[in-house]
Design an enzyme around this catalytic site. Structure first.
Site, PDB file in Angstrom:
ATOM      1  N   HIS A   1       4.818 -49.906  -5.131  1.00  0.00           N
ATOM      2  CA  HIS A   1       3.584 -49.133  -5.394  1.00  0.00           C
ATOM      3  C   HIS A   1       2.762 -50.063  -5.974  1.00  0.00           C
ATOM      4  CE1 HIS A   1       1.934 -44.731  -6.063  1.00  0.00           C
ATOM      5  NE2 HIS A   1       1.041 -45.554  -6.144  1.00  0.00           N
TER       6      HIS A   1
ATOM      7  N   ILE B   1     -10.687 -46.304   0.356  1.00  0.00           N
ATOM      8  CA  ILE B   1      -9.716 -46.906   0.789  1.00  0.00           C
ATOM      9  C   ILE B   1      -9.349 -46.908   2.196  1.00  0.00           C
ATOM     10  CG2 ILE B   1      -7.216 -47.269   0.627  1.00  0.00           C
ATOM     11  CD1 ILE B   1      -7.489 -45.844  -2.241  1.00  0.00           C
TER      12      ILE B   1
ATOM     13  N   VAL C   1       0.109 -46.518   2.522  1.00  0.00           N
ATOM     14  CA  VAL C   1      -0.539 -47.018   1.266  1.00  0.00           C
ATOM     15  C   VAL C   1      -1.145 -45.746   0.690  1.00  0.00           C
ATOM     16  CG1 VAL C   1      -0.753 -49.368   1.903  1.00  0.00           C
ATOM     17  CG2 VAL C   1      -2.543 -47.744   2.224  1.00  0.00           C
TER      18      VAL C   1
ATOM     19  N   ARG D   1       0.147 -41.541  -0.306  1.00  0.00           N
ATOM     20  CA  ARG D   1       1.276 -41.111  -1.062  1.00  0.00           C
ATOM     21  C   ARG D   1       2.563 -40.878  -0.317  1.00  0.00           C
ATOM     22  NH1 ARG D   1      -1.041 -42.770  -4.901  1.00  0.00           N
ATOM     23  NH2 ARG D   1      -1.801 -41.363  -6.423  1.00  0.00           N
TER      24      ARG D   1
ATOM     25  N   GLU E   1       9.721 -42.077  -6.810  1.00  0.00           N
ATOM     26  CA  GLU E   1       9.727 -43.442  -7.561  1.00  0.00           C
ATOM     27  C   GLU E   1       9.937 -43.497  -8.755  1.00  0.00           C
ATOM     28  OE1 GLU E   1       5.511 -44.364  -4.467  1.00  0.00           O
ATOM     29  OE2 GLU E   1       5.329 -44.443  -7.005  1.00  0.00           O
TER      30      GLU E   1
ATOM     31  N   ALA F   1       0.317 -52.135  -4.054  1.00  0.00           N
ATOM     32  CA  ALA F   1      -0.805 -52.473  -3.280  1.00  0.00           C
ATOM     33  C   ALA F   1      -2.177 -52.471  -3.577  1.00  0.00           C
ATOM     34  CB  ALA F   1      -0.665 -51.829  -1.680  1.00  0.00           C
ATOM     35  N   GLY F   2      -2.341 -51.448  -4.556  1.00  0.00           N
ATOM     36  CA  GLY F   2      -3.670 -51.226  -5.091  1.00  0.00           C
ATOM     37  C   GLY F   2      -3.478 -50.936  -6.632  1.00  0.00           C
TER      38      GLY F   2
ATOM     39  N   ASP G   1       4.577 -48.812   0.923  1.00  0.00           N
ATOM     40  CA  ASP G   1       4.468 -48.954  -0.671  1.00  0.00           C
ATOM     41  C   ASP G   1       4.410 -47.923  -1.530  1.00  0.00           C
ATOM     42  OD1 ASP G   1       3.198 -50.864  -2.508  1.00  0.00           O
ATOM     43  OD2 ASP G   1       1.562 -49.474  -2.601  1.00  0.00           O
TER      44      ASP G   1
END
Length: 342
Positions: free
Chosen positions: A305, A171, A255, A257, A286, A307-308, A281
């Protein structure tokens, strides 16, 4: 460091290969109930056997526990009842496996693989999108539009500026590569510096443990600091008061944790000006409740959460690649070192 020709010391949680082919041939395929029917059919095709569905919430019922045979499970959660020596392999439909490892002891000898798919590409575009939006004053123009205000704002070019990317794996490398294609100088930060040429996408890689002075210097000169770290015992609270104090007006983008960031330290840096703005993100908890103080952080945007995201085709593609490697007696590239946590 071992000398040339020395046999490297074994790393806990990382074996030389995967399950033995004869065990794989006998393994029962268990799938989480939230997987789509089309994905399950594709998993069955790859594995060459029918799938058995776990109960709601990933629970394992009596028949699953009493029947014989090694187990191959695909899902997001591993039920406690399956954390036994019968577990041969668990393929996570997510890229992050820290919740799996934090939920209880990982069964000795069980392979853990993960789904990445095109996540690196998606996250890289997410980061670039926010970088370009900031340089073109998009947030400010949106606010002006809401006020029906016509006023020209200054903008800036990304080329020649520096992005510090924490995490030099798939990533982080994808993020750095896309930013570099726009002329951004990209500096990677890993646990240790790598010998030889920097990995693809990076102009330079430094080791946080080996050269804290170089890290501090790069933090001071960075326009963007991108966090793409996994959550482990070593990275929890990694971005604390010290690192934020070293920044001189950088924008912080997380992006990786949420728990790698000390939220109190981030708020202090935002209010003090050391951090220009933040794009988060991921959060420690959460989803964030409406009353969570994180919503009131100044100059901060929180996304869900997203982005990916991992699509069904990503899971199927990565499971197939892992299956091919395991069937050939190789350790899959997407295998997780359960000792390190990534």
């Amino acid at each position: 460091m071992p000398g040339p020709g020395a046999v490297p010391e074994a790393v806990p949680g990382e074996g030389p290969g995967g399950p033995a082919p004869d065990l794989l041939a006998r393994a029962r395929l268990l799938v989480a109930p939230e997987l789509s029917a089309s994905l399950v059919r594709e998993l069955e095709r790859i594995a060459g056997r029918g799938a058995e569905q776990l109960g709601a919430g990933g629970a394992a019922d009596g028949p699953l526990l009493t029947a014989d045979g090694p187990l191959l499970c695909v899902g997001a959660v591993l039920p406690d009842a399956l954390r036994t020596e019968r577990l041969l392999w668990f393929h996570s439909v997510n890229a992050g496996t820290d919740p799996l490892l934090a939920a209880g002891p990982w069964p000795a000898g069980a392979l853990l693989t993960r789904s990445v798919g095109r996540m690196g590409e998606r996250i890289a575009q997410y980061v670039l999108g926010w970088v370009l939006a900031e340089c073109q004053a998009v947030p400010e123009y949106v606010a002006q539009h809401a006020r029906a205000e016509w006023r020209r704002l200054p903008t800036e070019l990304v080329a020649g500026q520096t992005a510090l990317v924490y995490g030099t794996g798939r990533i982080g490398g994808a993020v750095a590569g896309l930013l570099r294609s726009c002329g951004v100088r990209t500096v990677g930060v890993g646990r240790t510096a790598r010998t030889g040429a920097p990995p693809a996408g990076f102009d330079r890689v430094i080791g946080a443990e080996e050269d804290p002075d170089a890290e501090a210097e790069e933090l001071a000169g960075a326009r963007w600091v991108v966090a793409a770290l996994p959550l482990t015992g070593a990275t929890e609270g990694f971005f604390g008061a010290g690192r934020f104090a070293a920044m001189r007006g950088a924008t912080f983008v997380n992006v990786g944790r949420g728990a790698t960031v000390d939220p109190v330290a981030l708020e202090g840096a935002l209010r003090g000006g050391g951090v220009r703005r933040a794009v988060l993100d991921v959060l420690p908890e959460e989803p964030a409740a409406p009353g969570d103080p994180v919503w009131r952080l100044p100059r901060t945007v929180i996304t869900s959460h997203s982005a990916g995201i991992t699509a069904d085709e990503d899971v199927a593609q990565d499971f197939a690649a892992c299956w091919e490697a395991v069937a050939a007696g190789r350790r899959p590239e997407l295998a997780v070192n359960t000792g390190r946590g990534y």
